[in-house]
Design a protein around this motif. Structure first.
Motif, PDB file in Angstrom:
ATOM      1  N   LEU A 168     -20.635  -1.161 -29.533  1.00 52.68           N
ATOM      2  CA  LEU A 168     -20.899  -1.809 -28.252  1.00 52.68           C
ATOM      3  C   LEU A 168     -20.948  -0.770 -27.132  1.00 52.68           C
ATOM      4  O   LEU A 168     -21.809  -0.840 -26.244  1.00 52.68           O
ATOM      5  N   ALA A 169     -20.059   0.219 -27.179  1.00 52.46           N
ATOM      6  CA  ALA A 169     -20.046   1.254 -26.154  1.00 52.46           C
ATOM      7  C   ALA A 169     -21.306   2.107 -26.182  1.00 52.46           C
ATOM      8  O   ALA A 169     -21.680   2.700 -25.170  1.00 52.46           O
ATOM      9  N   CYS A 170     -21.989   2.170 -27.334  1.00 50.14           N
ATOM     10  CA  CYS A 170     -23.203   2.986 -27.466  1.00 50.14           C
ATOM     11  C   CYS A 170     -24.473   2.229 -27.093  1.00 50.14           C
ATOM     12  O   CYS A 170     -25.558   2.813 -27.149  1.00 50.14           O
ATOM     13  N   ALA A 222     -26.573  -3.787 -24.737  1.00 52.39           N
ATOM     14  CA  ALA A 222     -25.462  -4.662 -24.370  1.00 52.39           C
ATOM     15  C   ALA A 222     -25.937  -5.723 -23.375  1.00 52.39           C
ATOM     16  O   ALA A 222     -26.689  -5.422 -22.449  1.00 52.39           O
ATOM     17  N   THR A 223     -25.521  -6.950 -23.577  1.00 51.96           N
ATOM     18  CA  THR A 223     -25.819  -8.022 -22.629  1.00 51.96           C
ATOM     19  C   THR A 223     -24.894  -7.896 -21.419  1.00 51.96           C
ATOM     20  O   THR A 223     -23.996  -7.046 -21.364  1.00 51.96           O
ATOM     21  N   ASP A 224     -25.115  -8.756 -20.428  1.00 56.62           N
ATOM     22  CA  ASP A 224     -24.225  -8.760 -19.267  1.00 56.62           C
ATOM     23  C   ASP A 224     -22.780  -9.030 -19.684  1.00 56.62           C
ATOM     24  O   ASP A 224     -21.845  -8.427 -19.159  1.00 56.62           O
ATOM     25  N   LEU A 225     -22.605  -9.903 -20.670  1.00 63.66           N
ATOM     26  CA  LEU A 225     -21.256 -10.183 -21.168  1.00 63.66           C
ATOM     27  C   LEU A 225     -20.658  -8.962 -21.852  1.00 63.66           C
ATOM     28  O   LEU A 225     -19.479  -8.624 -21.626  1.00 63.66           O
ATOM     29  N   GLY A 226     -21.473  -8.282 -22.677  1.00 63.75           N
ATOM     30  CA  GLY A 226     -20.969  -7.080 -23.327  1.00 63.75           C
ATOM     31  C   GLY A 226     -20.637  -5.994 -22.340  1.00 63.75           C
ATOM     32  O   GLY A 226     -19.612  -5.293 -22.481  1.00 63.75           O
ATOM     33  N   THR A 227     -21.485  -5.822 -21.315  1.00 63.62           N
ATOM     34  CA  THR A 227     -21.217  -4.811 -20.290  1.00 63.62           C
ATOM     35  C   THR A 227     -19.956  -5.135 -19.514  1.00 63.62           C
ATOM     36  O   THR A 227     -19.128  -4.254 -19.209  1.00 63.62           O
ATOM     37  N   ALA A 228     -19.761  -6.427 -19.190  1.00 59.52           N
ATOM     38  CA  ALA A 228     -18.565  -6.831 -18.473  1.00 59.52           C
ATOM     39  C   ALA A 228     -17.320  -6.568 -19.314  1.00 59.52           C
ATOM     40  O   ALA A 228     -16.265  -6.136 -18.795  1.00 59.52           O
ATOM     41  N   LEU A 229     -17.412  -6.803 -20.613  1.00 61.47           N
ATOM     42  CA  LEU A 229     -16.289  -6.565 -21.504  1.00 61.47           C
ATOM     43  C   LEU A 229     -15.931  -5.081 -21.544  1.00 61.47           C
ATOM     44  O   LEU A 229     -14.757  -4.699 -21.473  1.00 61.47           O
ATOM     45  N   LEU A 230     -16.947  -4.229 -21.605  1.00 60.57           N
ATOM     46  CA  LEU A 230     -16.705  -2.782 -21.592  1.00 60.57           C
ATOM     47  C   LEU A 230     -16.113  -2.340 -20.263  1.00 60.57           C
ATOM     48  O   LEU A 230     -15.226  -1.481 -20.223  1.00 60.57           O
ATOM     49  N   THR A 231     -16.602  -2.905 -19.182  1.00 62.52           N
ATOM     50  CA  THR A 231     -16.101  -2.520 -17.866  1.00 62.52           C
ATOM     51  C   THR A 231     -14.632  -2.909 -17.697  1.00 62.52           C
ATOM     52  O   THR A 231     -13.825  -2.114 -17.185  1.00 62.52           O
ATOM     53  N   ARG A 232     -14.299  -4.115 -18.127  1.00 63.51           N
ATOM     54  CA  ARG A 232     -12.910  -4.543 -18.035  1.00 63.51           C
ATOM     55  C   ARG A 232     -12.012  -3.686 -18.908  1.00 63.51           C
ATOM     56  O   ARG A 232     -10.860  -3.393 -18.553  1.00 63.51           O
TER      57      ARG A 232
END
Length: 324
Positions: free
Chosen positions: A264-266, A313-323
């Motif tokens: 996900l980070a990649c 990454a979707t917006d949800l995936g990006t938000a998860l990584l950011t958090r």
């Protein structure tokens, strides 16, 4: 004051693309003028040391000499990107195919630099300019740009995502007007001091909008052989581009599993399964299985381009990584 004139067909053929070749050349110029690229100082400090002495310094001297002058690489030799996800090898091939008369015109248009003791100047041997330039740019790409390309490309993809949302909400004219403060829309024309004064109308070929992390102003890359010209503009939201990034947080690894968290980070920039396997060390089969789980969970999405599927990454995936 220069301008670009649009017709109805040109607006219909407007598109976005990213040019790794342009970014490589612009990055080389940023190192020679760090005062104009303060946001990139963390990268410039590392990249500047690569060109000091040794073999790399000699191999990259042509782009350093040519990008130090405003006219040559800016819009006379570098080709416009042909497709949204161009590879640098494709763009180098297009550069090497530049007609000889265009090379001579470009050299003649650039003021000859003062002697520096670094050997012959490009104008003294124009037949060798393109091969030397292509080799130098490729060397600089491999050493100074490619290691950071995923994060650079992610920033450029984010800019394109912002512009496409703006297109959906406010229309194409708002997109064109917001590209840069010096760019002004006046009816069917885009006007700016940065645009070439002798520019003709686009003639229905369209225009490729190309965000750049290293551009400090707008540039026009000439189209050739059916490829429309490109308008390079400074990308937005680059303030955190070079922030220190630690490994994926342990909490996210515990939630998703360490392999899926790494995948996900990649996916901050569009990546194929082959690219993801190379970055993570996982097998192709394992990458495919983990991507299927992430896709079903709504954390990544896949888009087919030509014969490949690029995962982002979707917006949800990006938000998860950011958090995390």
């Amino acid at each position: 004051m220069g301008e670009l004139r649009f017709g109805a067909r040109d607006l219909g053929n407007l598109r976005f693309a990213i040019s790794p070749l342009w970014e490589t050349a612009a990055a080389a110029r940023a190192v020679t003028d760090p005062g104009r690229h303060v946001v990139h100082l963390p990268w410039i400090r590392r990249a500047a040391s690569l060109g000091r002495g040794g073999g790399l310094g000699g191999r990259t001297s042509p782009p350093a000499a040519l990008t130090a002058r405003s006219g040559l690489l800016a819009g006379r030799l570098l080709p416009a990107p042909r497709c949204p996800l161009a590879e640098i090898e494709e763009e180098l091939s297009a550069l090497l195919a530049t007609p000889p008369e265009q090379v001579r015109d470009a050299l003649a248009a650039v003021p000859r630099p003062a002697p520096t003791g670094a050997g012959r100047q490009p104008a003294e041997d124009p037949e060798r300019v393109l091969p030397e330039l292509a080799e130098a740019l490729h060397s600089w790409w491999e050493a100074a740009v490619r290691p950071y390309w995923p994060r650079i490309r992610a920033a450029l993809e984010a800019d394109i995502a912002h512009r496409t949302r703006l297109l959906a909400e406010d229309g194409i004219h708002e997109v064109l007007s917001s590209l840069h403060p010096t760019l002004r829309r006046d009816g069917d024309r885009l006007r700016s001091p940065d645009l070439p004064a002798d520019s003709d109308g686009l003639g229905g070929t369209g225009l490729t909008l190309t965000p750049s992390a290293f551009a400090d102003r707008c540039r026009v890359l000439g189209g050739r052989r059916g490829t429309p010209p490109a308008l390079v503009y400074p990308a937005r939201a680059l303030g955190l581009l070079w922030e220190r990034r630690e490994n994926t947080d342990d909490a996210l690894a515990r939630l998703l599993g360490r392999s899926r968290a790494r995948l996900l980070a990649c996916t901050g920039s569009p990546s194929t399964t082959t690219q993801l396997a190379a970055r993570t060390g996982l097998s192709l089969g394992a990458v495919s299985q983990h991507l299927a789980v992430l896709r079903d969970a709504g954390l990544v999405t896949g888009h087919r381009y030509r014969r490949e599927v690029h995962y982002t990454a979707t917006d949800l995936g990006t938000a998860l990584l950011t958090r995390a």
